[in-house]
Design an enzyme around this catalytic site. Structure first.
Site, PDB file in Angstrom:
ATOM      1  N   TRP A 106       0.894  -1.244  -0.027  1.00 13.90           N
ATOM      2  CA  TRP A 106       0.216   0.032   0.074  1.00 13.90           C
ATOM      3  C   TRP A 106       0.873   1.271  -0.007  1.00 13.90           C
ATOM      4  O   TRP A 106       0.357   2.255  -0.425  1.00 13.90           O
ATOM      5  CB  TRP A 106      -0.862  -0.044   1.173  1.00 13.90           C
ATOM      6  CG  TRP A 106      -1.673  -1.181   1.197  1.00 13.90           C
ATOM      7  CD1 TRP A 106      -2.004  -2.239   2.240  1.00 13.90           C
ATOM      8  CD2 TRP A 106      -2.832  -1.658   0.088  1.00 13.90           C
ATOM      9  NE1 TRP A 106      -2.730  -3.243   1.591  1.00 13.90           N
ATOM     10  CE2 TRP A 106      -3.130  -3.047   0.569  1.00 13.90           C
ATOM     11  CE3 TRP A 106      -3.040  -1.088  -1.030  1.00 13.90           C
ATOM     12  CZ2 TRP A 106      -4.076  -3.638  -0.596  1.00 13.90           C
ATOM     13  CZ3 TRP A 106      -4.040  -1.821  -1.835  1.00 13.90           C
ATOM     14  CH2 TRP A 106      -4.460  -3.036  -1.445  1.00 13.90           C
ATOM     15  N   ASP A 176      -1.686   6.353   6.595  1.00 10.37           N
ATOM     16  CA  ASP A 176      -2.811   5.654   6.227  1.00 10.37           C
ATOM     17  C   ASP A 176      -3.044   4.628   7.207  1.00 10.37           C
ATOM     18  O   ASP A 176      -2.158   3.490   7.553  1.00 10.37           O
ATOM     19  CB  ASP A 176      -2.348   4.684   5.061  1.00 10.37           C
ATOM     20  CG  ASP A 176      -3.312   3.760   4.406  1.00 10.37           C
ATOM     21  OD1 ASP A 176      -4.515   3.346   5.119  1.00 10.37           O
ATOM     22  OD2 ASP A 176      -3.143   3.058   3.483  1.00 10.37           O
ATOM     23  N   LYS A 200     -12.188  -2.282   8.089  1.00 10.65           N
ATOM     24  CA  LYS A 200     -11.583  -3.231   8.801  1.00 10.65           C
ATOM     25  C   LYS A 200     -11.928  -3.080  10.227  1.00 10.65           C
ATOM     26  O   LYS A 200     -12.441  -4.104  10.943  1.00 10.65           O
ATOM     27  CB  LYS A 200     -10.085  -2.759   8.744  1.00 10.65           C
ATOM     28  CG  LYS A 200      -9.483  -2.265   7.557  1.00 10.65           C
ATOM     29  CD  LYS A 200      -9.025  -3.817   6.792  1.00 10.65           C
ATOM     30  CE  LYS A 200      -8.404  -3.208   5.521  1.00 10.65           C
ATOM     31  NZ  LYS A 200      -7.892  -4.322   4.725  1.00 10.65           N
TER      32      LYS A 200
END
Length: 365
Positions: A106, A176, A200
């Protein structure tokens, strides 16, 4: 499998497990939301009932994280992946540099998007070690005139997590936190901006939370599309366009669940206990199972491991699925096994997985 409510042991990496209490409440309110005669999915995002839901979710988030007044809270769309572009689009000017700390896929994707807008660079990377660890703080050297420094707090694919964040001084630190937001207390004031996909620990997919310091907005680029300006969404209280109303409702209810459980300190302790149960099965296996992440970089959210005898790995995953475990396959890019133990995954599920791992080892050792 938990026979009491016929639900699986859900270790999916995202979308992932939601609190059963929240799902049951949403089920009761789905058709007729609190006497309105409508589902939350049918009502206007400009209506008073939804305004209460929307502002209530923001208030709960502010309370749980003690978010200072000089930060804005936004509910956006497009996932964390859109933020990879919006961040440099808003905060990185042509010819300006920004530092990216590389700890997995990511952060790689975020860096590639930033290259379209300015001159980002790699502060440090653990790619040569297959992203098994987080860089040490001593490895990090920033440029004093960086627009910002970007970090991925938890790496779902590789199972690593920052335990201590770098001190970037006057340089805004942007994180992030998609896969570990709301899993433990954090000091918001250490960051210029935090962003996270909801799927999540916060709710269903479709909502992205952004917590951004106001002074960054003042200096943001203006020559960009209107809907991609953070200021647009601040001015409209995240209602510039039609928001994901059901997702925001669910997010608010998940935050309420966190409050009812005792807040972030209790959640953090629970997560430590849950992860330890599974890591113990790995560490006490005499090499039958091997963890991917180094000890000091292990994630409490995503536990990645291999069955040392690769010929048994498919059998392990197959038998686990047969007895009710879902989502244990590692990411398609790396293979192996992964148990994602987000907030809503109960201790009972983690203990059941640990027991299964021990039984499987005893059968095939």
């Amino acid at each position: 499998m938990d026979q009491s409510n016929q639900r699986t042991f859900n270790f999916n990496a995202g979308p992932s497990a939601l609190p059963l209490e929240v799902l049951e409440k949403a089920q009761k309110e789905l058709v007729n939301f609190r006497g309105t005669g409508m589902s939350i999915m049918e009502m206007s995002h400009r209506s008073a009932p939804f305004e209460d839901i929307h502002n209530g979710a923001i208030s709960r988030l502010r309370k749980l994280y003690s978010i200072p007044d000089n930060y804005e809270v936004l509910f956006l769309q497009g996932g964390a992946s859109l933020q990879f572009s919006m961040i440099p689009m808003n905060f990185l000017k042509i010819g300006q540099q920004a530092g990216y700390i590389m700890t997995g896929s990511w952060s790689e994707k975020a860096l590639e998007e930033a290259k379209l807008f300015g001159e980002p660079y790699e502060v440090a990377s653990t790619k040569s070690n297959s992203y098994r660890n987080i860089p040490t703080l001593e490895e990090l050297q920033f440029h004093l005139d960086d627009a910002y420094v970007h970090v991925t707090s938890n790496n779902t694919i590789y199972g690593t997590q920052w335990s201590v964040f770098p001190d970037t001084g006057e340089i805004p630190l942007i994180a992030d936190m998609s896969s570990d937001i709301m899993s433990k207390p954090i000091d918001i004031s250490k960051f210029g901006m935090i962003y996270a996909g909801a799927q999540k620990n916060l709710g269903p997919s479709g909502v992205t939370v952004v917590i951004v310091r106001k002074d960054l907005l003042v200096k943001a680029n203006e020559e960009i599309p209107t809907i991609l300006k953070y200021s647009t969404h601040v001015d409209g209280n995240s209602l510039y366009n039609t928001p994901p109303t059901f997702g925001i409702y669910m997010l608010g209810e998940v935050l309420n669940w966190v409050e009812e459980k005792g807040g972030l300190e209790v959640i953090a302790k629970n997560n430590e206990v849950k992860a330890k149960v599974i890591y113990d099965a790995i560490d006490n296996s005499n090499g039958f199972y091997t963890g991917h992440a180094t000890l000091e970089s292990r994630s409490l959210m995503n536990i990645t491991f291999r069955v040392a005898d690769e010929s048994l790995e498919k059998l392990f995953l197959s038998e686990a699925k047969e007895v009710g475990f879902v989502g244990l396959n590692g990411h398609r890019s790396v293979g192996g096994c992964r148990a994602s133990t987000y907030n809503a995954v109960p201790l009972e599920a983690c203990q059941a997985l640990s027991d299964f791992m021990v039984q499987f080892q005893n059968k095939h050792n």
